[in-house]
Scaffold this active site. Structure first.
Site, PDB file in Angstrom:
ATOM      1  N   CYS A 149       5.446 -21.789  45.564  1.00 20.81           N
ATOM      2  CA  CYS A 149       5.551 -23.692  45.982  1.00 20.81           C
ATOM      3  C   CYS A 149       5.576 -24.513  45.001  1.00 20.81           C
ATOM      4  O   CYS A 149       4.442 -24.116  44.069  1.00 20.81           O
ATOM      5  CB  CYS A 149       4.445 -23.429  47.288  1.00 20.81           C
ATOM      6  SG  CYS A 149       2.662 -24.434  46.982  1.00 20.81           S
ATOM      7  N   GLU A 150       6.069 -25.827  44.923  1.00 25.76           N
ATOM      8  CA  GLU A 150       6.104 -26.700  44.253  1.00 25.76           C
ATOM      9  C   GLU A 150       4.783 -27.228  44.251  1.00 25.76           C
ATOM     10  O   GLU A 150       4.675 -28.500  43.037  1.00 25.76           O
ATOM     11  CB  GLU A 150       7.475 -27.349  44.038  1.00 25.76           C
ATOM     12  CG  GLU A 150       7.737 -28.267  45.545  1.00 25.76           C
ATOM     13  CD  GLU A 150       8.985 -28.950  44.840  1.00 25.76           C
ATOM     14  OE1 GLU A 150       9.432 -29.054  44.367  1.00 25.76           O
ATOM     15  OE2 GLU A 150       8.859 -29.742  45.394  1.00 25.76           O
ATOM     16  N   HIS A 151       4.018 -27.287  45.313  1.00 27.56           N
ATOM     17  CA  HIS A 151       2.996 -28.106  45.378  1.00 27.56           C
ATOM     18  C   HIS A 151       1.864 -27.449  45.221  1.00 27.56           C
ATOM     19  O   HIS A 151       0.975 -28.324  44.156  1.00 27.56           O
ATOM     20  CB  HIS A 151       2.944 -28.824  46.721  1.00 27.56           C
ATOM     21  CG  HIS A 151       4.478 -29.097  47.369  1.00 27.56           C
ATOM     22  ND1 HIS A 151       5.192 -28.669  48.509  1.00 27.56           N
ATOM     23  CD2 HIS A 151       4.685 -30.432  47.066  1.00 27.56           C
ATOM     24  CE1 HIS A 151       6.223 -29.347  49.082  1.00 27.56           C
ATOM     25  NE2 HIS A 151       5.762 -30.637  47.478  1.00 27.56           N
ATOM     26  N   HIS A 152       1.355 -26.241  44.614  1.00 32.80           N
ATOM     27  CA  HIS A 152       0.307 -25.639  43.804  1.00 32.80           C
ATOM     28  C   HIS A 152       0.073 -24.402  43.338  1.00 32.80           C
ATOM     29  O   HIS A 152      -0.395 -23.919  43.255  1.00 32.80           O
ATOM     30  CB  HIS A 152      -0.711 -25.392  45.622  1.00 32.80           C
ATOM     31  CG  HIS A 152      -0.605 -26.245  46.383  1.00 32.80           C
ATOM     32  ND1 HIS A 152       0.461 -25.814  47.745  1.00 32.80           N
ATOM     33  CD2 HIS A 152      -1.813 -26.630  46.843  1.00 32.80           C
ATOM     34  CE1 HIS A 152       0.221 -27.103  48.960  1.00 32.80           C
ATOM     35  NE2 HIS A 152      -1.115 -27.553  48.105  1.00 32.80           N
TER      36      HIS A 152
ATOM     37  N   GLN B   8      10.392 -23.732  50.241  1.00 31.98           N
ATOM     38  CA  GLN B   8      11.641 -22.341  51.007  1.00 31.98           C
ATOM     39  C   GLN B   8      12.086 -23.047  51.583  1.00 31.98           C
ATOM     40  O   GLN B   8      14.185 -22.561  50.861  1.00 31.98           O
ATOM     41  CB  GLN B   8      10.402 -22.161  52.078  1.00 31.98           C
ATOM     42  CG  GLN B   8      11.505 -21.402  52.683  1.00 31.98           C
ATOM     43  CD  GLN B   8      10.706 -20.654  53.994  1.00 31.98           C
ATOM     44  OE1 GLN B   8       9.171 -20.423  53.394  1.00 31.98           O
ATOM     45  NE2 GLN B   8      11.826 -19.941  54.624  1.00 31.98           N
TER      46      GLN B   8
ATOM     47  N   HIS C   5       3.600 -18.194  53.008  1.00 30.59           N
ATOM     48  CA  HIS C   5       3.404 -19.361  52.545  1.00 30.59           C
ATOM     49  C   HIS C   5       1.225 -18.541  51.598  1.00 30.59           C
ATOM     50  O   HIS C   5       0.569 -18.906  52.550  1.00 30.59           O
ATOM     51  CB  HIS C   5       2.978 -19.851  52.595  1.00 30.59           C
ATOM     52  CG  HIS C   5       4.951 -20.859  52.593  1.00 30.59           C
ATOM     53  ND1 HIS C   5       5.867 -21.906  51.738  1.00 30.59           N
ATOM     54  CD2 HIS C   5       5.736 -20.535  53.683  1.00 30.59           C
ATOM     55  CE1 HIS C   5       6.315 -21.672  51.397  1.00 30.59           C
ATOM     56  NE2 HIS C   5       6.888 -20.721  52.799  1.00 30.59           N
TER      57      HIS C   5
ATOM     58  N   CYS D  57      -0.280 -20.539  50.597  1.00 27.59           N
ATOM     59  CA  CYS D  57      -1.360 -21.641  50.125  1.00 27.59           C
ATOM     60  C   CYS D  57      -1.086 -22.191  51.334  1.00 27.59           C
ATOM     61  O   CYS D  57      -2.379 -22.973  51.564  1.00 27.59           O
ATOM     62  CB  CYS D  57       0.107 -23.392  49.536  1.00 27.59           C
ATOM     63  SG  CYS D  57       1.283 -23.327  50.588  1.00 27.59           S
TER      64      CYS D  57
END
Ligand code: ZN
Length: 199
Positions: free
Chosen positions: A90-93, A131, A159, A161
């Site tokens: 995931c590009e956030h975590h 995703q 996920h 995260c």
């Protein structure tokens, strides 16, 4: 291929030793001693692992889909490859999200080697992702390079995260889908796709 900020040019790629130094900084940030013998090699290993997790930035999807076949023997039904193992981040975590992709297309006189569909999933999965975007990018690449009559892509993933941080929901699965062409227009085709995946 890196995403650019709105008004700024991308910064130059750092050297490997700069990347390793960044990992060492994170190790110090959590309160560890990067000189401790057991972890002294960890920055090098992490950067090497990143080479693998994010190798998709260095592969051109067009090259994967470049070789196509016209001898379809009159085959006109959907081609479905289901349960393609998928692992992304995931590009956030930068936490993994792991699951399966299902990819179908309806040939318009041209087919592609079925292993190439799995390779295509890997190319986009091995990048910083959401995703939702991953699902759309796989479909859009097929549209651009193969131009079939219809495309259906579905991804089911868990996920990390969500599992190991934040809301800590261990068994929640996220399902995304993207339909183009005949699959977008025809509800019966979508139903058939869903039936085949579950079958
Ligand atoms: Zn995340």
């Amino acid at each position: 291929m890196a995403t650019k900020g709105k008004n700024s040019a991308p910064l130059p790629r750092p050297s490997r030793s700069e990347a390793e130094a960044a990992v060492e900084t994170l190790i110090r940030w959590i309160g560890e001693d990067p000189k401790r013998p057991g972890i002294v090699e960890t920055p090098r290993r992490v950067v090497k692992a990143f080479d693998e997790y994010f190798e998709g930035y260095h592969v051109d999807p067009a090259a994967i889909l470049a070789k196509t076949f016209e001898e379809t023997g009159g085959y006109v039904a959907p081609v479905l490859v289901k349960h393609i193992e998928m692992e992304s981040r995931c590009e956030h975590h930068l936490a993994p999200f792991i699951g399966h992709a299902h990819v179908a297309y309806i040939p318009d006189g041209t087919i592609v080697g079925i292993s190439k569909l799995a390779r295509l999933v890997d190319v986009y999965a091995r990048r910083m992702q959401t995703q939702e975007r991953l699902t759309a990018e796989i479909a859009d690449a097929l549209q651009k390079h193969l131009k079939p009559k219809g495309i259906a892509v579905m991804i089911e993933a868990e996920h990390f995260c969500m599992k190991v941080r934040g809301v800590r929901k261990d068994h929640a699965a996220t399902v995304t889908s993207h339909f183009l062409g005949a699959y977008k227009k025809d509800a019966d085709l979508r139903q058939e796709f869903l039936r085949q995946i579950k079958g």
